[in-house]
Enzyme design. Structure first.
Site, short mmCIF file in Angstrom:
data_model
loop_
_atom_site.label_atom_id
_atom_site.label_comp_id
_atom_site.label_asym_id
_atom_site.label_seq_id
_atom_site.Cartn_x
_atom_site.Cartn_y
_atom_site.Cartn_z
N HIS A 121 15.52 5.20 -2.76
CA HIS A 121 15.32 5.68 -1.38
C HIS A 121 16.16 4.86 -0.41
O HIS A 121 16.69 3.80 -0.77
CB HIS A 121 13.83 5.65 -1.00
CG HIS A 121 13.21 4.29 -0.92
ND1 HIS A 121 13.14 3.43 -2.00
CD2 HIS A 121 12.62 3.63 0.11
CE1 HIS A 121 12.52 2.31 -1.64
NE2 HIS A 121 12.21 2.39 -0.37
N HIS A 131 15.74 2.81 2.12
CA HIS A 131 15.29 1.65 2.89
C HIS A 131 16.23 0.49 2.56
O HIS A 131 16.62 0.31 1.40
CB HIS A 131 13.84 1.28 2.55
CG HIS A 131 12.83 2.01 3.40
ND1 HIS A 131 11.51 2.14 3.06
CD2 HIS A 131 12.98 2.63 4.60
CE1 HIS A 131 10.89 2.83 4.01
NE2 HIS A 131 11.75 3.13 4.95
N ASP A 158 16.12 -2.65 2.04
CA ASP A 158 15.89 -3.63 0.97
C ASP A 158 16.15 -3.05 -0.42
O ASP A 158 16.08 -3.78 -1.41
CB ASP A 158 14.48 -4.23 1.07
CG ASP A 158 13.38 -3.19 1.02
OD1 ASP A 158 13.56 -2.07 1.54
OD2 ASP A 158 12.30 -3.49 0.48
N HIS A 159 16.45 -1.76 -0.49
CA HIS A 159 16.77 -1.15 -1.79
C HIS A 159 18.24 -0.69 -1.88
O HIS A 159 18.65 -0.22 -2.94
CB HIS A 159 15.86 0.05 -2.05
CG HIS A 159 14.44 -0.35 -2.32
ND1 HIS A 159 13.87 -0.26 -3.55
CD2 HIS A 159 13.51 -0.91 -1.51
CE1 HIS A 159 12.62 -0.72 -3.49
NE2 HIS A 159 12.38 -1.12 -2.25
N HIS A 163 6.23 7.72 -0.34
CA HIS A 163 6.51 6.59 0.52
C HIS A 163 6.69 7.11 1.96
O HIS A 163 6.55 8.31 2.20
CB HIS A 163 7.77 5.88 0.00
CG HIS A 163 7.95 4.50 0.54
ND1 HIS A 163 6.92 3.61 0.69
CD2 HIS A 163 9.06 3.84 0.98
CE1 HIS A 163 7.39 2.48 1.19
NE2 HIS A 163 8.68 2.60 1.38
N ASP A 203 9.37 2.58 -4.06
CA ASP A 203 8.13 2.20 -3.40
C ASP A 203 7.22 3.42 -3.32
O ASP A 203 7.70 4.51 -3.04
CB ASP A 203 8.42 1.71 -1.98
CG ASP A 203 9.32 0.48 -1.91
OD1 ASP A 203 9.63 -0.11 -2.94
OD2 ASP A 203 9.71 0.11 -0.80
N HIS A 215 7.78 -6.39 -6.57
CA HIS A 215 7.87 -5.97 -5.18
C HIS A 215 6.74 -6.59 -4.36
O HIS A 215 6.13 -5.94 -3.51
CB HIS A 215 7.84 -4.43 -5.09
CG HIS A 215 8.43 -3.89 -3.81
ND1 HIS A 215 7.67 -3.57 -2.72
CD2 HIS A 215 9.71 -3.62 -3.45
CE1 HIS A 215 8.45 -3.10 -1.74
NE2 HIS A 215 9.69 -3.13 -2.17
#
Lengths: 305, 305
Positions: free
Chosen positions: B62, B64, B66-67, B142, B212, B270
């Site tokens: 996805h 975001h 942090d990914h 998410h 997530d 995580h």
């Protein structure tokens, strides 16, 4: 008064297990400045227990990924941590568009105000002045527009020797005049020199940051006599031709600039991964300029000590 | 035959000194897949001496930061290292525009072809099949569209027991038929069952990646019986309300999914930085599902062993 530089990353182009991508943290009297922000800068800050929320000023030398790709994560994390305080970014004018476009694509709302202070990427210019410290940006010579930075402490306000206040019966007007640097004239016309009336002001410290660049004569003029010079040394002397083609410097080039500028200490970094032993960089630089050290990730160099 | 997962980053949202941002490296029979690419992924790959140029497939769960914020540096470094081989990126359709826009802004020319394989961010779909392994993407729950991935080995081609080739005087046509799973009929009409003619095929291994997400019943169906499940456990059970608001899972949620899906082993990661001791995550998950381990950066989990 504190004045120090912490090396967060000292590799060139590609990170290595021991060296992260370029970023320096400058602490001047508990004001924190980040210079460049390669990928992983926020991770290095955390590892070194430096509080990223205390950074209010970010200076970006140029728009190559290894000097700036960490800014998106750093700004995003500052926002996640609830930052409210304004953040100033001193950069190539194009970076504002890039950052805005990035966060727009990711639908990421930043919790604080970013104030962009674009600099002319080819002119010498004063980009910061808080009364105690000023920062001048000056052009380097790289494949794309790139700036060096010199941080210089400003003369502190003169402190009057209290002995003379009573001795000469000085009033407020007299004191202000003396603090401004004027001499004092006695009623009988005798002149007391200003330097006798004030306390010694102490030395003024300075730091210069030059990466990425070909060796450039003009740099020596901008950074004259600084206490610490960080200058890139991507290649060893024997690869001078490669340094020229890629618009970088050798260890010897960095040392020559240090010598010409009459700096007190030289720190070299931004080493290419092609070399296994960085001790050769040190040897080649020291041959020209003895007071040289090698950049290491996590190294904190005290400038006033 | 190798099948392993190396955890490159196991933190949530913000990196910590011990945990980098999310990324997993899957090695199936020396084909390398990167799942997610938080900032610092290329640094973790180098630290673990994994050859990033061997990665031909990147899956992004996805959008975001942090990914995914590490993808720009990773692609740029692959290019600097002279990569020529095509690279496949399986992602939300918007990522193609973002990556192209990014490199356009930075005037960065990538030396290889990126082939985007956009997936529908809300449908179950087969996104990869090389005959030996298939990958199915399925929707998680998410704050933004997010996909889980399940890697399953495909039945290997049947290997005939050579004893019967001579014994029965089998021709090429017969062998092909047996390899396809058919029985063999003797001239006298007697039937020899296929399973008697071929060697045992050995087990088929599988791995699922879910982060997530809120805990989601449907996940158990998609990942039924996998050998290893990586499931996010951002919060401890006592913070279930917070997990719900932020669309994340607790340690107990992850373990419940593992139990429902009948997986063989669960790895949780995580973790939120709010907790000092990750041992509580393990305790809470093990209470429901005994064969649980904690993700650690650098941990390599052998799936077939």
């Amino acid at each position: 008064m504190s004045f120090s530089v912490t090396i967060l990353g000292s590799s060139s182009a590609l990170p290595t297990p021991a060296r992260s991508l370029t970023a320096h943290l400058v602490n001047h009297d508990e004001r924190f400045f980040l210079i460049d922000c390669g990928e992983g800068t926020q991770i290095q800050l955390r590892k070194l227990k430096a509080k990223s929320l205390k950074i209010n000023h970010i200076l970006i030398s140029h728009l190559h990924g290894d000097h700036v790709y960490g800014i998106f994560g750093l700004l995003s994390s500052m926002s996640m941590m609830g930052r409210k305080q304004d953040l100033y970014i001193y950069c190539d004018p194009r970076l504002e568009t890039i950052i805005k476009s990035h966060f727009n694509y990711f639908n990421d709302t930043i919790s604080f105000q970013i104030i962009y202070k674009p600099f002319h990427p080819k002119k010498v210019q004063n980009i910061y002045d808080d009364g105690k410290l000023e920062i001048v940006a000056f052009p380097l010579k790289h494949r794309i527009p790139c700036m060096g930075f010199v941080f210089r402490e400003k003369p502190k306000e003169k402190r009057i020797n209290k002995f003379f206040i009573d001795e000469l019966g000085l009033g407020i007007k007299d004191i202000v005049n003396i603090k401004r640097g004027n001499n004092y004239v006695l009623p009988n016309g005798e002149v007391i020199l200003n330097e006798k009336l004030v306390l010694p002001s102490g030395p003024l410290y300075s730091y210069a940051y030059c990466t990425d660049t070909r060796p450039l004569e003009s740099i020596a003029g901008y950074i004259k006599g600084v206490d610490l010079l960080y200058h890139e040394a991507t290649f060893l002397n024997e690869d001078a031709a490669l340094a020229k083609t890629t618009y970088h410097s050798t260890a010897g080039d960095a040392a020559n600039i240090a010598l010409k500028a009459g700096v007190k200490k030289l720190c070299i970094g931004h080493f290419s991964q092609r070399y296994k032993h960085e001790s050769f960089f040190l040897k080649q630089a020291k041959y020209v300029f003895e007071n040289t050290i090698l950049a290491e990730d996590g190294l904190c160099i005290q400038i006033c000590s």
